[in-house]
Write a protein that holds these residues in place. Sequence first.
Motif, PDB file in Angstrom:
ATOM      1  N   UNK A   1      45.810  95.001   4.586  1.00 44.88           N
ATOM      2  CA  UNK A   1      45.020  93.976   3.941  1.00 44.88           C
ATOM      3  C   UNK A   1      43.875  94.587   3.144  1.00 44.88           C
ATOM      4  N   UNK A   2      43.370  95.749   3.557  1.00 47.41           N
ATOM      5  CA  UNK A   2      42.280  96.360   2.802  1.00 47.41           C
ATOM      6  C   UNK A   2      42.712  96.666   1.372  1.00 47.41           C
ATOM      7  N   UNK A   3      43.996  96.935   1.162  1.00 49.67           N
ATOM      8  CA  UNK A   3      44.490  97.163  -0.204  1.00 49.67           C
ATOM      9  C   UNK A   3      44.318  95.892  -1.034  1.00 49.67           C
ATOM     10  N   UNK A   4      44.577  94.737  -0.450  1.00 51.50           N
ATOM     11  CA  UNK A   4      44.387  93.477  -1.177  1.00 51.50           C
ATOM     12  C   UNK A   4      42.908  93.233  -1.443  1.00 51.50           C
ATOM     13  N   UNK A   5      42.054  93.543  -0.474  1.00 48.18           N
ATOM     14  CA  UNK A   5      40.614  93.346  -0.662  1.00 48.18           C
ATOM     15  C   UNK A   5      40.070  94.198  -1.801  1.00 48.18           C
ATOM     16  N   UNK A   6      40.633  95.393  -1.990  1.00 47.53           N
ATOM     17  CA  UNK A   6      40.198  96.236  -3.103  1.00 47.53           C
ATOM     18  C   UNK A   6      40.584  95.622  -4.448  1.00 47.53           C
ATOM     19  N   UNK A   7      41.691  94.879  -4.477  1.00 48.39           N
ATOM     20  CA  UNK A   7      42.155  94.260  -5.716  1.00 48.39           C
ATOM     21  C   UNK A   7      41.434  92.953  -6.008  1.00 48.39           C
ATOM     22  N   UNK A   8      41.193  92.151  -4.967  1.00 50.66           N
ATOM     23  CA  UNK A   8      40.506  90.871  -5.120  1.00 50.66           C
ATOM     24  C   UNK A   8      40.031  90.406  -3.749  1.00 50.66           C
ATOM     25  N   UNK A   9      38.753  90.350  -3.553  1.00 52.04           N
ATOM     26  CA  UNK A   9      38.211  89.907  -2.279  1.00 52.04           C
ATOM     27  C   UNK A   9      38.353  88.387  -2.168  1.00 52.04           C
ATOM     28  N   UNK A  10      39.039  87.932  -1.126  1.00 50.31           N
ATOM     29  CA  UNK A  10      39.243  86.500  -0.928  1.00 50.31           C
ATOM     30  C   UNK A  10      39.545  86.258   0.542  1.00 50.31           C
ATOM     31  N   UNK A  11      39.052  85.169   1.093  1.00 43.72           N
ATOM     32  CA  UNK A  11      39.278  84.865   2.513  1.00 43.72           C
ATOM     33  C   UNK A  11      40.740  84.575   2.822  1.00 43.72           C
ATOM     34  N   UNK A  12      41.558  84.317   1.806  1.00 38.57           N
ATOM     35  CA  UNK A  12      42.987  84.062   2.006  1.00 38.57           C
ATOM     36  C   UNK A  12      43.812  85.352   2.083  1.00 38.57           C
ATOM     37  N   UNK A  13      43.212  86.511   1.853  1.00 37.82           N
ATOM     38  CA  UNK A  13      43.976  87.761   1.825  1.00 37.82           C
ATOM     39  C   UNK A  13      44.791  88.038   3.086  1.00 37.82           C
ATOM     40  N   UNK A  14      44.285  87.757   4.302  1.00 37.79           N
ATOM     41  CA  UNK A  14      45.124  87.999   5.482  1.00 37.79           C
ATOM     42  C   UNK A  14      46.405  87.160   5.466  1.00 37.79           C
ATOM     43  N   UNK A  15      46.326  85.932   5.019  1.00 34.81           N
ATOM     44  CA  UNK A  15      47.510  85.059   4.958  1.00 34.81           C
ATOM     45  C   UNK A  15      48.459  85.534   3.860  1.00 34.81           C
ATOM     46  N   UNK A  16      47.911  85.976   2.741  1.00 36.81           N
ATOM     47  CA  UNK A  16      48.751  86.503   1.660  1.00 36.81           C
ATOM     48  C   UNK A  16      49.483  87.757   2.148  1.00 36.81           C
ATOM     49  N   UNK A  17      48.781  88.652   2.839  1.00 33.65           N
ATOM     50  CA  UNK A  17      49.418  89.860   3.379  1.00 33.65           C
ATOM     51  C   UNK A  17      50.531  89.498   4.354  1.00 33.65           C
ATOM     52  N   UNK A  18      50.294  88.528   5.213  1.00 35.56           N
ATOM     53  CA  UNK A  18      51.305  88.077   6.164  1.00 35.56           C
ATOM     54  C   UNK A  18      52.498  87.448   5.446  1.00 35.56           C
ATOM     55  N   UNK A  19      52.232  86.687   4.393  1.00 38.22           N
ATOM     56  CA  UNK A  19      53.312  86.067   3.621  1.00 38.22           C
ATOM     57  C   UNK A  19      54.173  87.131   2.951  1.00 38.22           C
ATOM     58  N   UNK A  20      53.541  88.166   2.420  1.00 39.47           N
ATOM     59  CA  UNK A  20      54.299  89.259   1.811  1.00 39.47           C
ATOM     60  C   UNK A  20      55.159  89.962   2.859  1.00 39.47           C
ATOM     61  N   UNK A  21      54.582  90.217   4.039  1.00 34.88           N
ATOM     62  CA  UNK A  21      55.348  90.860   5.115  1.00 34.88           C
ATOM     63  C   UNK A  21      56.550  90.015   5.503  1.00 34.88           C
ATOM     64  N   UNK A  22      56.377  88.701   5.472  1.00 32.38           N
ATOM     65  CA  UNK A  22      57.467  87.801   5.833  1.00 32.38           C
ATOM     66  C   UNK A  22      58.655  87.873   4.892  1.00 32.38           C
ATOM     67  N   UNK A  23      58.422  88.295   3.654  1.00 30.79           N
ATOM     68  CA  UNK A  23      59.534  88.447   2.702  1.00 30.79           C
ATOM     69  C   UNK A  23      59.803  89.935   2.428  1.00 30.79           C
TER      70      UNK A  23
END
Length: 87
Positions: free
Chosen positions: A1-23
């Motif tokens: 998730x820290x990779x996503x935070x470096x690209x765009x800090x947002x409180x939804x990043x953990x859910x986005x990371x989980x959604x990506x893992x799911x696919x």
Amino acid sequence: MSALNRLSSNSCNPVVASSLAGVRIPVSEVRYLAYGLYRDIRRGEIVGYDAWMGLNSQPGAVVVQLDALCAPQQIYARGGARLPDAR
């Protein structure tokens, strides 16, 4: 998730990371991340988000659509991107 935070800090990043893992898309594959938001025009409150992500290995974008509380609604591909095949 820290990779996503470096690209765009947002409180939804953990859910986005989980959604990506799911696919089966590793977060390390994400080249860019940009959030769009939806507002209720009459009340001005946020009602949802889209997380647009470009991937290193392909054109286009993968989009995770989220509600106002960051609950995932759907994930889809645009502009030539493809989601991994289901198993």
